[in-house]
Design a protein around this motif. Structure first.
Motif, PDB file in Angstrom:
ATOM      1  N   PHE A 251      -3.731  -8.685 -17.560  1.00 31.54           N
ATOM      2  CA  PHE A 251      -3.780  -7.269 -17.189  1.00 31.54           C
ATOM      3  C   PHE A 251      -5.188  -6.688 -17.251  1.00 31.54           C
ATOM      4  CE2 PHE A 251       0.532  -8.026 -18.919  1.00 31.54           C
ATOM      5  CZ  PHE A 251       1.229  -7.822 -17.749  1.00 31.54           C
ATOM      6  N   GLY A 252      -5.982  -7.149 -18.209  1.00 34.01           N
ATOM      7  CA  GLY A 252      -7.359  -6.657 -18.276  1.00 34.01           C
ATOM      8  C   GLY A 252      -8.148  -7.041 -17.038  1.00 34.01           C
ATOM      9  N   THR A 253      -7.933  -8.257 -16.555  1.00 34.87           N
ATOM     10  CA  THR A 253      -8.620  -8.722 -15.353  1.00 34.87           C
ATOM     11  C   THR A 253      -8.115  -8.000 -14.111  1.00 34.87           C
ATOM     12  OG1 THR A 253      -8.888 -10.917 -16.334  1.00 34.87           O
ATOM     13  CG2 THR A 253      -9.143 -10.761 -13.949  1.00 34.87           C
ATOM     14  N   SER A 254      -6.814  -7.721 -14.097  1.00 34.53           N
ATOM     15  CA  SER A 254      -6.213  -7.125 -12.895  1.00 34.53           C
ATOM     16  C   SER A 254      -6.675  -5.689 -12.637  1.00 34.53           C
ATOM     17  CB  SER A 254      -4.682  -7.156 -12.994  1.00 34.53           C
ATOM     18  OG  SER A 254      -4.212  -6.213 -13.928  1.00 34.53           O
ATOM     19  N   LEU A 255      -7.103  -4.980 -13.696  1.00 36.28           N
ATOM     20  CA  LEU A 255      -7.469  -3.565 -13.534  1.00 36.28           C
ATOM     21  C   LEU A 255      -8.543  -3.370 -12.471  1.00 36.28           C
ATOM     22  CD1 LEU A 255      -7.580  -2.269 -17.238  1.00 36.28           C
ATOM     23  CD2 LEU A 255      -5.793  -1.890 -15.537  1.00 36.28           C
ATOM     24  N   GLY A 256      -9.577  -4.204 -12.513  1.00 35.11           N
ATOM     25  CA  GLY A 256     -10.675  -4.066 -11.557  1.00 35.11           C
ATOM     26  C   GLY A 256     -10.222  -4.289 -10.126  1.00 35.11           C
ATOM     27  N   TRP A 257      -9.361  -5.318  -9.917  1.00 30.53           N
ATOM     28  CA  TRP A 257      -8.868  -5.597  -8.567  1.00 30.53           C
ATOM     29  C   TRP A 257      -7.999  -4.447  -8.066  1.00 30.53           C
ATOM     30  CZ3 TRP A 257     -11.950  -9.043  -7.050  1.00 30.53           C
ATOM     31  CH2 TRP A 257     -12.277 -10.159  -7.807  1.00 30.53           C
ATOM     32  N   HIS A 258      -7.139  -3.915  -8.943  1.00 31.97           N
ATOM     33  CA  HIS A 258      -6.282  -2.797  -8.555  1.00 31.97           C
ATOM     34  C   HIS A 258      -7.107  -1.579  -8.134  1.00 31.97           C
ATOM     35  CE1 HIS A 258      -2.751  -4.912  -9.711  1.00 31.97           C
ATOM     36  NE2 HIS A 258      -2.899  -4.768 -11.020  1.00 31.97           N
ATOM     37  N   ARG A 259      -8.127  -1.261  -8.923  1.00 33.45           N
ATOM     38  CA  ARG A 259      -8.941  -0.073  -8.634  1.00 33.45           C
ATOM     39  C   ARG A 259      -9.693  -0.224  -7.311  1.00 33.45           C
ATOM     40  NH1 ARG A 259     -10.452  -0.016 -14.899  1.00 33.45           N
ATOM     41  NH2 ARG A 259      -8.881   1.475 -15.622  1.00 33.45           N
ATOM     42  N   ARG A 260     -10.214  -1.427  -7.049  1.00 30.25           N
ATOM     43  CA  ARG A 260     -10.902  -1.657  -5.774  1.00 30.25           C
ATOM     44  C   ARG A 260      -9.927  -1.537  -4.608  1.00 30.25           C
ATOM     45  NH1 ARG A 260     -14.426  -7.062  -6.108  1.00 30.25           N
ATOM     46  NH2 ARG A 260     -14.665  -6.531  -3.895  1.00 30.25           N
ATOM     47  N   ALA A 261      -8.715  -2.059  -4.785  1.00 29.36           N
ATOM     48  CA  ALA A 261      -7.709  -1.985  -3.724  1.00 29.36           C
ATOM     49  C   ALA A 261      -7.293  -0.541  -3.472  1.00 29.36           C
ATOM     50  CB  ALA A 261      -6.493  -2.826  -4.103  1.00 29.36           C
ATOM     51  N   VAL A 262      -7.103   0.228  -4.542  1.00 32.60           N
ATOM     52  CA  VAL A 262      -6.728   1.645  -4.407  1.00 32.60           C
ATOM     53  C   VAL A 262      -7.798   2.397  -3.615  1.00 32.60           C
ATOM     54  CG1 VAL A 262      -6.465   3.826  -5.666  1.00 32.60           C
ATOM     55  CG2 VAL A 262      -5.273   1.773  -6.455  1.00 32.60           C
ATOM     56  N   ALA A 263      -9.058   2.188  -3.977  1.00 29.60           N
ATOM     57  CA  ALA A 263     -10.161   2.898  -3.318  1.00 29.60           C
ATOM     58  C   ALA A 263     -10.238   2.540  -1.836  1.00 29.60           C
ATOM     59  CB  ALA A 263     -11.481   2.558  -4.006  1.00 29.60           C
ATOM     60  N   LEU A 264     -10.055   1.276  -1.508  1.00 25.45           N
ATOM     61  CA  LEU A 264     -10.169   0.848  -0.111  1.00 25.45           C
ATOM     62  C   LEU A 264      -8.986   1.338   0.710  1.00 25.45           C
ATOM     63  CD1 LEU A 264     -12.048  -0.556   1.764  1.00 25.45           C
ATOM     64  CD2 LEU A 264     -11.116  -2.763   1.049  1.00 25.45           C
ATOM     65  N   HIS A 265      -7.776   1.243   0.162  1.00 24.77           N
ATOM     66  CA  HIS A 265      -6.601   1.770   0.874  1.00 24.77           C
ATOM     67  C   HIS A 265      -6.720   3.281   1.079  1.00 24.77           C
ATOM     68  CE1 HIS A 265      -4.095  -1.680   1.506  1.00 24.77           C
ATOM     69  NE2 HIS A 265      -4.027  -2.004   0.218  1.00 24.77           N
ATOM     70  N   SER A 266      -7.291   3.952   0.081  1.00 20.23           N
ATOM     71  CA  SER A 266      -7.497   5.392   0.202  1.00 20.23           C
ATOM     72  C   SER A 266      -8.450   5.716   1.349  1.00 20.23           C
ATOM     73  CB  SER A 266      -8.046   5.951  -1.109  1.00 20.23           C
ATOM     74  OG  SER A 266      -8.348   7.322  -0.985  1.00 20.23           O
ATOM     75  N   ALA A 267      -9.558   4.963   1.442  1.00 19.08           N
ATOM     76  CA  ALA A 267     -10.537   5.172   2.515  1.00 19.08           C
ATOM     77  C   ALA A 267      -9.923   4.912   3.882  1.00 19.08           C
ATOM     78  CB  ALA A 267     -11.748   4.262   2.294  1.00 19.08           C
ATOM     79  N   LEU A 268      -8.957   3.986   3.933  1.00 15.47           N
ATOM     80  CA  LEU A 268      -8.305   3.640   5.204  1.00 15.47           C
ATOM     81  C   LEU A 268      -7.145   4.573   5.533  1.00 15.47           C
ATOM     82  CD1 LEU A 268      -8.222  -0.235   4.695  1.00 15.47           C
ATOM     83  CD2 LEU A 268      -9.568   0.985   6.414  1.00 15.47           C
ATOM     84  N   GLY A 269      -6.760   5.420   4.577  1.00 16.70           N
ATOM     85  CA  GLY A 269      -5.662   6.357   4.807  1.00 16.70           C
ATOM     86  C   GLY A 269      -4.292   5.715   4.770  1.00 16.70           C
ATOM     87  N   ASN A 270      -4.194   4.547   4.122  1.00 19.27           N
ATOM     88  CA  ASN A 270      -2.909   3.838   4.037  1.00 19.27           C
ATOM     89  C   ASN A 270      -2.211   4.251   2.746  1.00 19.27           C
ATOM     90  OD1 ASN A 270      -0.769   2.069   4.080  1.00 19.27           O
ATOM     91  ND2 ASN A 270      -1.991   0.283   4.605  1.00 19.27           N
ATOM     92  N   ARG A 271      -1.445   5.324   2.812  1.00 16.45           N
ATOM     93  CA  ARG A 271      -0.863   5.914   1.607  1.00 16.45           C
ATOM     94  C   ARG A 271       0.194   5.017   0.945  1.00 16.45           C
ATOM     95  NH1 ARG A 271      -2.496   9.181  -1.746  1.00 16.45           N
ATOM     96  NH2 ARG A 271      -0.855  10.767  -1.825  1.00 16.45           N
ATOM     97  N   ARG A 272       1.009   4.352   1.755  1.00 16.26           N
ATOM     98  CA  ARG A 272       2.052   3.507   1.160  1.00 16.26           C
ATOM     99  C   ARG A 272       1.425   2.370   0.360  1.00 16.26           C
ATOM    100  NH1 ARG A 272       5.169  -1.043   2.540  1.00 16.26           N
ATOM    101  NH2 ARG A 272       7.271  -0.951   1.641  1.00 16.26           N
ATOM    102  N   ALA A 273       0.451   1.672   0.958  1.00 20.05           N
ATOM    103  CA  ALA A 273      -0.220   0.580   0.251  1.00 20.05           C
ATOM    104  C   ALA A 273      -0.977   1.103  -0.961  1.00 20.05           C
ATOM    105  CB  ALA A 273      -1.165  -0.149   1.194  1.00 20.05           C
ATOM    106  N   GLN A 274      -1.560   2.298  -0.821  1.00 20.85           N
ATOM    107  CA  GLN A 274      -2.254   2.915  -1.948  1.00 20.85           C
ATOM    108  C   GLN A 274      -1.277   3.158  -3.093  1.00 20.85           C
ATOM    109  OE1 GLN A 274      -4.045   6.685  -1.060  1.00 20.85           O
ATOM    110  NE2 GLN A 274      -5.161   6.802  -2.991  1.00 20.85           N
ATOM    111  N   GLY A 275      -0.075   3.634  -2.748  1.00 16.40           N
ATOM    112  CA  GLY A 275       0.948   3.859  -3.767  1.00 16.40           C
ATOM    113  C   GLY A 275       1.345   2.575  -4.476  1.00 16.40           C
ATOM    114  N   GLN A 276       1.458   1.480  -3.710  1.00 16.44           N
ATOM    115  CA  GLN A 276       1.804   0.183  -4.311  1.00 16.44           C
ATOM    116  C   GLN A 276       0.735  -0.259  -5.305  1.00 16.44           C
ATOM    117  OE1 GLN A 276       2.142  -2.069  -0.711  1.00 16.44           O
ATOM    118  NE2 GLN A 276       4.332  -1.707  -0.477  1.00 16.44           N
ATOM    119  N   CYS A 277      -0.528  -0.077  -4.919  1.00 18.65           N
ATOM    120  CA  CYS A 277      -1.630  -0.475  -5.809  1.00 18.65           C
ATOM    121  C   CYS A 277      -1.696   0.405  -7.047  1.00 18.65           C
ATOM    122  CB  CYS A 277      -2.964  -0.411  -5.056  1.00 18.65           C
ATOM    123  SG  CYS A 277      -3.089  -1.596  -3.708  1.00 18.65           S
TER     124      CYS A 277
END
Length: 342
Positions: A251-277
């Motif tokens: 879980f400690g390792t996963s935090l960084g990947w999750h945050r990067r994914a959230v930020a990128l999905h947010s920039a792309l406007g993909n709300r559903r994928a952002q919610g999953q992340c």
């Protein structure tokens, strides 16, 4: 020049890059003047369009490649495949392809491999993934004989995907195919292709729930693809990487990947994928004992799922939010969110 363009087009087709193949073969057709040569170029271009998923467009060029009465057309079986593919008449296609394989004993391994690939595509169209998988496996063997590791790896990747769809193969058998594909990747010099294959391998291992190899494959894909991957593909890769580490309990390792994914999905406007992340991030925070961060991320995930109309996502976020509130010592809010989940 026509020969070079044609060879480049065939290489692109073997590697599954139909768009690149169409570009090369279009140029070859424009340069061809001789009638026989023009027919051959039209055939190649038509085949590339079929591979791209545009059978009607491909058929226009395939018809231009038809030989005159009394002539024999090279790879005529593929003409028949392309003509019928758009109309879902796959059984007639398979008869033609099967006859070609049976009588083409003296043909080169690469030609046999392409035949098996087209048979596999037909079986997929008939929704028979188990038979498609066997065709792709045969194609991979022929490509190895033809000293084409790139095409062999792509065929193995297609085989593993078909095996997973069929539910007729065991975990060990599918894992073995994925392992062969990984081994072949070591001899592939094209980093973009290697990255794409490692991503597909990671998805395969994820479905088999072999998350250690899935995470390793996703990480290699991310390194190899780098800036060559489009932002949507990178976001999905980061999301899968975070989810794999969640499944591993890292879980400690996963935090960084999750945050990067959230930020990128947010920039792309993909709300559903952002919610999953955000939901994955919240779960990781909860397992690390940071219930306040978990509650905040579940709340953001809930809003994202509402914005995208994802009912199941809303239910999961409400349940997670209830659990976080309970651990924060607020049972009333916990009950409220649990009721929303119901």
């Amino acid at each position: 020049e026509i020969q070079e363009l044609t060879r480049a087009g065939h290489r692109a087709l073997a590697l599954g890059d139909a768009r690149e193949a169409v570009g090369c073969l279009k140029k070859a057709l424009l340069l061809s003047k001789d009638t026989q040569l023009r027919r051959a170029c039209a055939f190649n271009l038509g085949a590339a369009y079929v591979e791209m998923g545009k059978p009607k467009r491909g058929l226009e060029f395939l018809l231009q490649s038809q030989p005159l009465e009394g002539e024999s057309g090279e790879d005529l079986y593929f003409n028949i495949f392309a003509a019928h593919e758009g109309f879902q008449d796959f059984q007639k296609v398979l008869e033609c392809l099967g006859k070609d394989v049976g009588h083409d004993l003296a043909a080169q391994a690469g030609s046999r491999a392409r035949t098996h690939v087209q048979m596999g595509c037909c079986y997929l169209g008939m929704r028979e993934p188990a038979r498609a998988a066997r065709c792709f496996l045969d194609a991979a063997q022929s490509y190895v004989v033809a000293a084409s590791p790139e095409a062999a790896a792509v065929a193995l990747s297609r085989a593993s995907g078909s095996m997973l769809k069929s539910h007729q193969f065991g975990v060990a058998e599918i894992a073995g195919v994925l392992s062969q594909c990984r081994s072949l990747c070591e001899s592939i010099t094209n980093p973009t292709l290697r990255g794409k294959l490692f991503n597909d391998i990671g998805l395969g291992y994820s479905q088999l729930r072999i998350f250690s190899l899935a995470a390793e494959s996703f990480e290699q894909a991310l390194v190899l693809c780098g800036g060559a991957m489009d932002r949507r593909g990178e976001a999905a890769l980061l999301q899968n990487l975070g989810a794999a580490h969640n499944a591993l309990g890292s879980f400690g390792t996963s935090l960084g990947w999750h945050r990067r994914a959230v930020a990128l999905h947010s920039a792309l406007g993909n709300r559903r994928a952002q919610g999953q992340c955000l939901g994955n991030l919240a779960y990781a925070c909860r397992r690390l004992g940071d219930h306040e961060a978990a509650a905040e991320n579940y709340l953001h995930a809930l809003q994202a799922f509402r914005d995208s109309g994802d009912v199941q996502g809303q239910w999961q976020a409400c349940e997670g939010l209830g659990t976080a509130c309970f651990h924060l010592g607020d049972p009333q809010k916990a009950i409220k969110h649990y009721k929303e989940a119901l």
